[in-house]
Design a protein around this motif. Structure first.
Motif, mmCIF file in Angstrom:
data_model
loop_
_atom_site.group_PDB
_atom_site.id
_atom_site.type_symbol
_atom_site.label_atom_id
_atom_site.label_comp_id
_atom_site.label_asym_id
_atom_site.label_seq_id
_atom_site.Cartn_x
_atom_site.Cartn_y
_atom_site.Cartn_z
ATOM 1 N N PRO A 1 -11.154 -37.926 28.771
ATOM 2 C CA PRO A 1 -10.088 -37.959 27.801
ATOM 3 C C PRO A 1 -10.784 -38.434 26.285
ATOM 4 O O PRO A 1 -11.185 -39.425 26.461
ATOM 5 C CB PRO A 1 -8.766 -38.554 28.223
ATOM 6 N N ALA A 2 -10.257 -37.662 25.333
ATOM 7 C CA ALA A 2 -10.571 -38.431 24.109
ATOM 8 C C ALA A 2 -9.340 -39.141 23.518
ATOM 9 O O ALA A 2 -8.137 -38.756 23.804
ATOM 10 C CB ALA A 2 -11.003 -37.276 23.081
ATOM 11 N N TRP A 3 -9.814 -40.247 22.542
ATOM 12 C CA TRP A 3 -8.567 -40.806 22.011
ATOM 13 C C TRP A 3 -9.147 -41.093 20.554
ATOM 14 O O TRP A 3 -10.043 -40.922 20.070
ATOM 15 C CB TRP A 3 -8.129 -41.949 22.636
ATOM 16 N N ALA A 4 -8.062 -41.454 19.640
ATOM 17 C CA ALA A 4 -8.163 -41.843 18.324
ATOM 18 C C ALA A 4 -9.081 -40.779 17.510
ATOM 19 O O ALA A 4 -9.970 -40.881 16.977
ATOM 20 C CB ALA A 4 -9.060 -43.171 18.169
ATOM 21 N N VAL A 5 -8.239 -39.355 17.687
ATOM 22 C CA VAL A 5 -9.072 -38.258 17.273
ATOM 23 C C VAL A 5 -8.483 -38.269 15.863
ATOM 24 O O VAL A 5 -7.558 -38.539 15.318
ATOM 25 C CB VAL A 5 -8.340 -36.990 17.914
ATOM 26 N N VAL A 6 -9.685 -38.054 14.822
ATOM 27 C CA VAL A 6 -9.574 -37.757 13.620
ATOM 28 C C VAL A 6 -10.049 -36.230 13.094
ATOM 29 O O VAL A 6 -11.155 -35.991 13.795
ATOM 30 C CB VAL A 6 -10.021 -38.990 12.669
ATOM 31 N N LYS A 7 -9.561 -35.431 12.167
ATOM 32 C CA LYS A 7 -9.861 -34.406 11.823
ATOM 33 C C LYS A 7 -10.295 -34.313 10.140
ATOM 34 O O LYS A 7 -9.400 -34.956 9.599
ATOM 35 C CB LYS A 7 -8.873 -33.154 12.010
ATOM 36 N N ASN A 8 -11.454 -33.944 10.145
ATOM 37 C CA ASN A 8 -12.129 -33.758 8.661
ATOM 38 C C ASN A 8 -12.350 -35.126 8.293
ATOM 39 O O ASN A 8 -12.281 -36.176 8.855
ATOM 40 C CB ASN A 8 -11.321 -32.827 7.777
ATOM 41 N N ILE A 9 -12.858 -35.329 7.147
ATOM 42 C CA ILE A 9 -13.136 -36.508 6.294
ATOM 43 C C ILE A 9 -12.109 -37.142 5.808
ATOM 44 O O ILE A 9 -11.669 -36.714 4.727
ATOM 45 C CB ILE A 9 -14.364 -36.464 5.562
ATOM 46 N N PRO A 10 -11.373 -38.345 6.237
ATOM 47 C CA PRO A 10 -10.246 -39.016 5.626
ATOM 48 C C PRO A 10 -10.689 -39.563 4.169
ATOM 49 O O PRO A 10 -11.911 -39.916 3.798
ATOM 50 C CB PRO A 10 -10.336 -40.327 6.412
ATOM 51 N N GLY A 11 -9.908 -39.264 3.094
ATOM 52 C CA GLY A 11 -10.207 -39.307 1.856
ATOM 53 C C GLY A 11 -10.889 -38.446 0.928
ATOM 54 O O GLY A 11 -10.950 -38.503 -0.189
ATOM 55 N N PHE A 12 -11.521 -37.233 1.662
ATOM 56 C CA PHE A 12 -12.013 -36.157 1.101
ATOM 57 C C PHE A 12 -11.010 -35.074 1.142
ATOM 58 O O PHE A 12 -10.983 -34.412 2.359
ATOM 59 C CB PHE A 12 -13.592 -36.033 1.790
ATOM 60 N N ASP A 13 -10.827 -34.490 0.081
ATOM 61 C CA ASP A 13 -9.712 -33.349 0.021
ATOM 62 C C ASP A 13 -10.676 -32.153 0.543
ATOM 63 O O ASP A 13 -11.572 -31.576 -0.274
ATOM 64 C CB ASP A 13 -9.189 -33.155 -1.232
ATOM 65 N N ASP A 14 -10.344 -31.450 1.723
ATOM 66 C CA ASP A 14 -11.239 -30.137 2.185
ATOM 67 C C ASP A 14 -10.302 -29.308 2.956
ATOM 68 O O ASP A 14 -9.403 -30.022 3.893
ATOM 69 C CB ASP A 14 -12.128 -30.688 2.846
ATOM 70 N N ASP A 15 -10.037 -28.049 2.731
ATOM 71 C CA ASP A 15 -9.315 -27.287 3.497
ATOM 72 C C ASP A 15 -10.299 -26.479 4.562
ATOM 73 O O ASP A 15 -9.668 -25.314 5.086
ATOM 74 C CB ASP A 15 -8.654 -26.107 2.387
ATOM 75 N N MET A 16 -11.549 -26.727 4.618
ATOM 76 C CA MET A 16 -12.331 -26.092 5.609
ATOM 77 C C MET A 16 -12.371 -27.243 7.076
ATOM 78 O O MET A 16 -12.447 -28.411 6.749
ATOM 79 C CB MET A 16 -13.704 -26.173 5.016
ATOM 80 N N ALA A 17 -12.368 -26.662 8.113
ATOM 81 C CA ALA A 17 -12.379 -27.300 9.329
ATOM 82 C C ALA A 17 -13.913 -27.540 9.589
ATOM 83 O O ALA A 17 -14.608 -26.737 10.352
ATOM 84 C CB ALA A 17 -11.809 -26.524 10.368
ATOM 85 N N ARG A 18 -14.316 -28.644 9.245
ATOM 86 C CA ARG A 18 -15.755 -29.121 9.368
ATOM 87 C C ARG A 18 -16.022 -30.457 10.322
ATOM 88 O O ARG A 18 -17.126 -30.534 10.726
ATOM 89 C CB ARG A 18 -16.356 -29.295 8.111
ATOM 90 N N VAL A 19 -15.055 -31.112 10.388
ATOM 91 C CA VAL A 19 -15.459 -32.416 11.243
ATOM 92 C C VAL A 19 -14.352 -32.821 12.260
ATOM 93 O O VAL A 19 -13.074 -32.815 11.886
ATOM 94 C CB VAL A 19 -15.674 -33.701 10.213
ATOM 95 N N ILE A 20 -14.517 -33.286 13.421
ATOM 96 C CA ILE A 20 -13.903 -33.703 14.278
ATOM 97 C C ILE A 20 -14.519 -35.155 14.898
ATOM 98 O O ILE A 20 -15.632 -34.918 15.340
ATOM 99 C CB ILE A 20 -13.117 -32.767 15.242
ATOM 100 N N SER A 21 -13.697 -36.050 15.048
ATOM 101 C CA SER A 21 -14.111 -37.643 15.625
ATOM 102 C C SER A 21 -12.968 -37.662 16.861
ATOM 103 O O SER A 21 -11.882 -37.444 16.704
ATOM 104 C CB SER A 21 -14.283 -38.329 14.707
ATOM 105 N N ALA A 22 -13.622 -38.566 17.709
ATOM 106 C CA ALA A 22 -13.160 -38.983 18.748
ATOM 107 C C ALA A 22 -13.809 -39.946 19.534
ATOM 108 O O ALA A 22 -15.031 -40.222 19.407
ATOM 109 C CB ALA A 22 -12.517 -37.808 19.819
ATOM 110 N N THR A 23 -13.062 -41.075 20.200
ATOM 111 C CA THR A 23 -13.630 -42.096 20.922
ATOM 112 C C THR A 23 -13.548 -41.634 22.614
ATOM 113 O O THR A 23 -12.430 -41.133 22.890
ATOM 114 C CB THR A 23 -12.714 -43.455 20.803
ATOM 115 N N PHE A 24 -14.579 -41.791 23.089
ATOM 116 C CA PHE A 24 -14.548 -41.458 24.553
ATOM 117 C C PHE A 24 -14.728 -42.997 25.400
ATOM 118 O O PHE A 24 -15.721 -43.469 25.237
ATOM 119 C CB PHE A 24 -15.666 -40.446 24.988
ATOM 120 N N THR A 25 -13.875 -43.038 26.527
ATOM 121 C CA THR A 25 -13.956 -44.279 27.274
ATOM 122 C C THR A 25 -14.989 -43.923 28.441
ATOM 123 O O THR A 25 -14.400 -43.515 29.401
ATOM 124 C CB THR A 25 -12.770 -44.798 27.743
#
Length: 279
Positions: A72-96
């Protein structure tokens, strides 16, 4: 531990290719780009049947990214925080990916502080169309936003991997026709400056940690028999943080899926890591 990145150029069209590839190459995390579907259309059930969970960030017709993982993934973040963008370009997660003490099993902040996890960022960099265009200026602004965010992300997550379709070559060795492509999209000085700027943050190109065959490319145009003639570019990269550099044991481009019927124009890139260090 194996991680891979693959621009599939429509998951709807290439789902069987991805599932077949995962069956033959059971990686721990697979980063996908260019899903070209919305989240409600994502084939979670098909991946679950194959033993994978998914985090997706889709968009109709264009873009879209996902992280397919065996844990499972946790701490999931979508797109670049602080950068205004309506395109789905980034997804981040931490994996144990290694076993954590039982008392921390449900405590995300404790796991993060103990560096038990591996932070994985899947990114589909803008294409840019051509130098001087509005889309090129958007690409450069997006790269500025990415770098600013990564600077802080690396401080929070020392064990970090940034992988995806960068739409940028490092240098002439990444291009089948360096002179013909000079100052063209993917090969401009501006784009390469931004790519090197990511390296200076504390990242390293996993592919070039090892001797590779000459003319190793990850993308080939559909036209003019480019794949058969190996007229391609290396624009799909896996960058690992300096904390992980000594743990990288191999990195290669898997050209086999490019030979499929109706293939993606990109090939998967795979990196092998030893387990991340424990705190």
């Amino acid at each position: 531990m194996k991680l891979a990145t693959w621009n599939v150029n429509s998951l709807t069209v290439r789902l069987a290719h991805v599932l077949d590839w995962l069956a033959a190459n059971p990686v721990d995390v697979l980063a996908l780009q260019e899903l070209k579907l919305t989240d409600d259309k994502f084939p979670h059930a098909a991946f679950a049947q194959a033993g994978y969970s998914c985090q997706c960030f889709g968009q109709k017709t264009y873009n879209g990214v996902a992280l397919i993982s065996r844990t499972p993934a946790w701490a999931v973040v979508k797109n670049i925080p602080g950068f205004d963008d309506d395109m789905a370009r980034v997804i981040s997660a931490t994996f144990t990916l290694s076993t954590a003490p039982a008392e921390y099993s449900a405590n995300e902040s404790s796991l993060r502080n103990l560096n038990k996890g591996l932070r994985v960022i899947c990114a589909y960099f803008p294409n840019g169309q051509e130098p001087g265009s509005d889309k090129f200026e958007y690409k450069l602004a997006w790269l500025d936003g990415l770098r600013a965010w990564l600077r802080t992300e690396l401080q929070t997550y020392p064990n970090l991997v940034l992988m995806g379709d960068y739409n940028i070559t490092f240098d002439d060795a990444d291009v089948w026709d360096p002179e013909g492509m000079r100052d063209q999209i993917h090969c401009t000085d501006e784009e390469r400056y931004h790519l090197q700027a990511l390296i200076t943050l504390g990242l390293v190109d996993a592919h070039r940690l090892f001797a590779q065959p000459p003319k190793s490319y990850s993308w080939w145009d559909y036209r003019d028999m480019a794949f058969r003639r190996n007229r391609g570019m290396r624009i799909d990269h896996i960058l690992v943080s300096n904390a992980l550099k000594t743990l990288v044991t191999a990195c290669h481009i898997d050209k086999k899926p490019r030979k499929n019927e109706r293939p993606s124009d990109h090939a998967p890139v795979v990196v092998d890591l030893q387990d991340p260090p424990r705190a």
